[in-house]
Scaffold this active site. Structure first.
Site, PDB file in Angstrom:
ATOM      1  N   LYS A 268      11.887 -18.036 -24.450  1.00  0.00           N
ATOM      2  CA  LYS A 268      12.134 -18.969 -23.343  1.00  0.00           C
ATOM      3  C   LYS A 268      10.813 -19.618 -22.920  1.00  0.00           C
ATOM      4  CE  LYS A 268      13.659 -19.035 -18.454  1.00  0.00           C
ATOM      5  NZ  LYS A 268      14.268 -18.259 -17.349  1.00  0.00           N
ATOM      6  N   ASP A 273       9.948 -23.060 -13.171  1.00  0.00           N
ATOM      7  CA  ASP A 273      11.334 -22.884 -12.741  1.00  0.00           C
ATOM      8  C   ASP A 273      11.427 -22.909 -11.217  1.00  0.00           C
ATOM      9  OD1 ASP A 273      13.976 -22.254 -12.406  1.00  0.00           O
ATOM     10  OD2 ASP A 273      13.789 -20.161 -13.092  1.00  0.00           O
ATOM     11  N   LYS A 280      14.994 -22.403  -5.486  1.00  0.00           N
ATOM     12  CA  LYS A 280      14.513 -21.070  -5.137  1.00  0.00           C
ATOM     13  C   LYS A 280      13.825 -21.097  -3.775  1.00  0.00           C
ATOM     14  CE  LYS A 280      13.466 -19.301  -9.789  1.00  0.00           C
ATOM     15  NZ  LYS A 280      14.417 -18.177  -9.771  1.00  0.00           N
ATOM     16  N   ASP A 291       7.400 -18.564 -16.231  1.00  0.00           N
ATOM     17  CA  ASP A 291       8.737 -18.530 -16.826  1.00  0.00           C
ATOM     18  C   ASP A 291       8.740 -18.983 -18.295  1.00  0.00           C
ATOM     19  OD1 ASP A 291      11.326 -17.702 -16.426  1.00  0.00           O
ATOM     20  OD2 ASP A 291      12.044 -19.609 -15.613  1.00  0.00           O
ATOM     21  N   ASP A 350      19.934 -22.396 -11.228  1.00  0.00           N
ATOM     22  CA  ASP A 350      18.782 -21.518 -11.422  1.00  0.00           C
ATOM     23  C   ASP A 350      18.985 -20.560 -12.603  1.00  0.00           C
ATOM     24  OD1 ASP A 350      16.295 -20.485 -10.953  1.00  0.00           O
ATOM     25  OD2 ASP A 350      16.846 -19.351  -9.159  1.00  0.00           O
ATOM     26  N   GLU A 352      19.039 -21.156 -15.618  1.00  0.00           N
ATOM     27  CA  GLU A 352      18.775 -22.195 -16.623  1.00  0.00           C
ATOM     28  C   GLU A 352      18.258 -21.636 -17.934  1.00  0.00           C
ATOM     29  OE1 GLU A 352      16.584 -21.166 -14.548  1.00  0.00           O
ATOM     30  OE2 GLU A 352      14.913 -20.865 -15.920  1.00  0.00           O
ATOM     31  N   ARG A 354      19.287 -19.191 -19.784  1.00  0.00           N
ATOM     32  CA  ARG A 354      20.362 -18.991 -20.763  1.00  0.00           C
ATOM     33  C   ARG A 354      20.874 -20.321 -21.301  1.00  0.00           C
ATOM     34  NH1 ARG A 354      23.633 -15.657 -16.286  1.00  0.00           N
ATOM     35  NH2 ARG A 354      21.486 -15.352 -15.570  1.00  0.00           N
TER      36      ARG A 354
HETATM   37  N1  BES Z   1      13.259 -17.267 -14.342  1.00  0.00           N
HETATM   38  C1  BES Z   1      14.259 -16.708 -13.532  1.00  0.00           C
HETATM   39  C2  BES Z   1      14.285 -15.193 -13.585  1.00  0.00           C
HETATM   40  C3  BES Z   1      13.184 -14.488 -12.834  1.00  0.00           C
HETATM   41  C4  BES Z   1      13.230 -14.356 -11.465  1.00  0.00           C
HETATM   42  C5  BES Z   1      12.166 -13.904 -13.526  1.00  0.00           C
HETATM   43  C6  BES Z   1      12.227 -13.672 -10.806  1.00  0.00           C
HETATM   44  C7  BES Z   1      11.173 -13.202 -12.864  1.00  0.00           C
HETATM   45  C8  BES Z   1      11.205 -13.089 -11.491  1.00  0.00           C
HETATM   46  C9  BES Z   1      15.631 -17.192 -13.985  1.00  0.00           C
HETATM   47  O1  BES Z   1      15.679 -18.486 -14.454  1.00  0.00           O
HETATM   48  C10 BES Z   1      16.502 -17.148 -12.787  1.00  0.00           C
HETATM   49  O2  BES Z   1      16.257 -17.875 -11.866  1.00  0.00           O
HETATM   50  N2  BES Z   1      17.512 -16.283 -12.802  1.00  0.00           N
HETATM   51  C11 BES Z   1      18.369 -16.133 -11.708  1.00  0.00           C
HETATM   52  C12 BES Z   1      19.763 -15.980 -12.253  1.00  0.00           C
HETATM   53  C13 BES Z   1      20.819 -16.013 -11.201  1.00  0.00           C
HETATM   54  C14 BES Z   1      20.928 -17.386 -10.602  1.00  0.00           C
HETATM   55  C15 BES Z   1      22.127 -15.593 -11.824  1.00  0.00           C
HETATM   56  C16 BES Z   1      17.932 -14.901 -10.924  1.00  0.00           C
HETATM   57  O3  BES Z   1      17.538 -13.915 -11.550  1.00  0.00           O
HETATM   58  O4  BES Z   1      17.942 -14.954  -9.711  1.00  0.00           O
HETATM   59 ZN    ZN Z   2      13.954 -19.209 -15.258  1.00  0.00          ZN
HETATM   60 MN    MN Z   3      15.929 -19.883 -12.877  1.00  0.00          MN
END
Ligand code: BES
Ligand code: ZN
Ligand code: MN
Length: 498
Positions: A268, A273, A280, A291, A350, A352, A354
């Site tokens: 990725k 992000d 966020k 990210d 968010d 994104e 996947r």
């Molecule tokens: N890049 C983030 C995941 C992340 C969050 C990594 C905090 C490290 C620290 C990912 O894109 C994301 O935002 N995931 C969301 C998914 C949710 C919306 C289902 C998350 O983990 O909050």
């Molecule tokens: Zn992300």
């Molecule tokens: Mn995200």
């Protein structure tokens, strides 16, 4: 850093600094005992005073030790030998390297302890020493003056080998350690760079720069038009919210027979992000520059593979984009058709990672892969589940999962397996598309893996969620280079080089 080997009597080694291992409250042994004899009991005298019985990770610097040619002796205390763990081993070596860099030494001869922690042999101990030294030497300076730079950085380190040690093993340990550390360094540096410098185009340029350094590597970068022609609408939908053009970086390393199926690594490469329209919170949002650490680890492994001349075929694929709010960005409820033909309802913009990964994973089929491993800072839920110590491993391929877990253990870059049972799949159900891009709060790391599993049915596959391990926060904020060591170990073992 230059790495060499030294043998012969320790007392007569010429060096600005000679580094010796001692164990708390235990009689001197090995290299330290040799130096004690040569110096007429100087170390034993210290030991009797109690100055050597410090705690793990303590160091003690001695000057003008009689009978010893080296200008200085640095003693590193590994604590009680019976309680020596890999973590203590690392901590003590790191302290020693820090101490050397605070002197005007620049070079050192290092005698590792004769007693090693459980699970570590001479090869691993030596390799780890090289990696720790490289890790301590690394400084981020791209966008700042290094005010706290060490007095004199370590530029050369010699491993001292006892008579019964095998120099071939040590040479291998040094070569492997240097290669892995080099890959980790690249991954760290790319992670640490800010989002306004490390954009998808920058990542692509770094891959091209890598191609120039590595004989066996070919790099191709797919632009948005090419992705559109392939039907990568999930990936492109994320990129639409950004002014930065997306890139699909494809790195091909040919070290094996031409007809040998490649191992494919997909990372990725989300260079920032913000969450998109599902924005966020502001707190710690800066950390979302990390990210792209999955993508950076793929570049790092490619560099290590080149340095090691691995006799296998490898492909690295890095889908790269930003995720920002914009008038043209994805909106909750939008539905896209992925390259696989499956439709996705984007309930949270968010989620994104996947979306960019699923098209990259479909793209991988064209390589007829032996297996595919994706590496992603995919979910905050994985951080909640495993904390900052273990990578989350997901696979329905028992043998592959076991291989990766073992590689992580050996490399000291551990993963922990989480389930990928079908029971979780229904959380992705929606009335309006083949799947939703989120599965609710419960088991968030698992439902993210379930989402990816729907695009990886045609090959052996494992998913590494590195959200907790790719960087450190707080005072120590910085990329870790993980899981380059795990992956390189996996490849070394696959190559039959271990
Ligand atoms: N890049 C983030 C995941 C992340 C969050 C990594 C905090 C490290 C620290 C990912 O894109 C994301 O935002 N995931 C969301 C998914 C949710 C919306 C289902 C998350 O983990 O909050
Ligand atoms: Zn992300
Ligand atoms: Mn995200």
């Amino acid at each position: 850093m230059k790495m060499t080997l030294r043998t012969g009597a320790l007392a007569t080694q010429t060096a600005p600094c000679l580094v010796l291992s001692v164990f708390a409250q235990e009689p001197l042994s090995g290299a330290a005992a040799d130096i004690d004899r040569a110096s007429n009991g100087r170390l034993k005298a210290l030991w009797e005073k109690g100055d050597l019985s410090g705690e793990t990770g303590r160091t003690l610097l001695l000057y003008d030790v009689p009978g010893v040619t080296a200008e200085r002796i640095l003693l590193m205390d590994f604590g009680k030998s019976s309680a020596l763990t890999r973590a203590n081993y690392r901590k003590t070596l790191a302290a020693a390297i820090n101490a050397i860099q605070q002197m005007h030494a620049g070079e050192a001869v290092l005698a590792l302890p004769a007693i090693l922690p459980d699970g570590m042999d001479a090869y691993l101990a030596q390799r780890e020493a090289v990696m720790i030294a490289e890790e301590r030497i690394y400084r981020y300076t791209h966008t700042k003056n290094d005010k706290h730079a060490p007095k004199m950085p370590l530029t050369a380190l010699a491993l001292w080998l006892a008579e019964d040690a095998d120099p071939a093993v040590a040479e291998r340990a040094i070569a492997h350690g240097a290669a892995i550390a080099g890959g980790m360094r690249l991954a760290k540096e790319l992670g640490n760079l800010p989002g306004n410098i490390c954009t998808p185009s920058y990542l692509a340029a770094q891959a091209v720069a890598l191609e120039e350094r590595c004989q066996a590597l070919t790099v191709e970068v797919l632009e948005a038009e090419a992705m559109a022609a392939l039907g990568m609408n999930a990936l492109l939908s994320v990129a639409r919210g950004s002014r930065q053009p997306p890139k699909l970086i494809v790195m091909t390393y040919e070290g094996g027979a031409p007809d040998e199926q490649p191992i494919v690594l997909v990372g990725k490469g989300l260079t920032f992000d913000a969450g998109g329209i599902s924005l966020k919170p502001a707190t710690e949002m800066d950390e979302m520059k990390y990210d792209m650490c999955g993508g950076a680890s793929v570049l790092g492994v490619m560099e290590a593979a080149c340095a090691l001349n691995l006799p296998l075929n490898l492909v690295g694929v890095v889908p790269s984009s930003e995720n920002l709010p914009d008038g043209d960005a994805n909106k909750p409820g939008d539905i896209v058709t992925s390259m696989s033909g499956q439709t996705i309802e984007i309930l949270n913009t968010d989620a994104e990672g996947r979306l960019i990964l699923c098209d990259a994973l479909t793209y991988c089929k064209r390589f007829d892969p032996a297996l595919v491993i994706d590496i992603a800072t995919l979910t905050g839920a994985c951080v909640i589940a495993l904390g900052k110590h273990a990578t989350g491993l997901f696979s329905s391929d028992e043998a592959l999962a076991a291989e990766l877990l073992t590689a992580g253990d050996r490399a000291g870059d551990r993963a922990w397996r989480l389930p990928l049972w079908d029971d979780y799949q229904q959380q992705l159900d929606t009335n309006f598309a083949d799947m939703a891009n989120i599965g609710g709060r419960e088991g968030g790391a698992i439902t993210a893996a379930c989402f990816l599993s729907r695009f990886t049915k045609e090959y052996r596959w494992a998913h590494l969620d590195i959200a907790g391990v790719a960087w450190l926060s707080g005072k120590e904020k910085g990329g870790t280079g993980r899981p380059v060591a795990l992956l390189t170990q996996f490849l070394l073992e696959r190559s039959g080089l271990m």
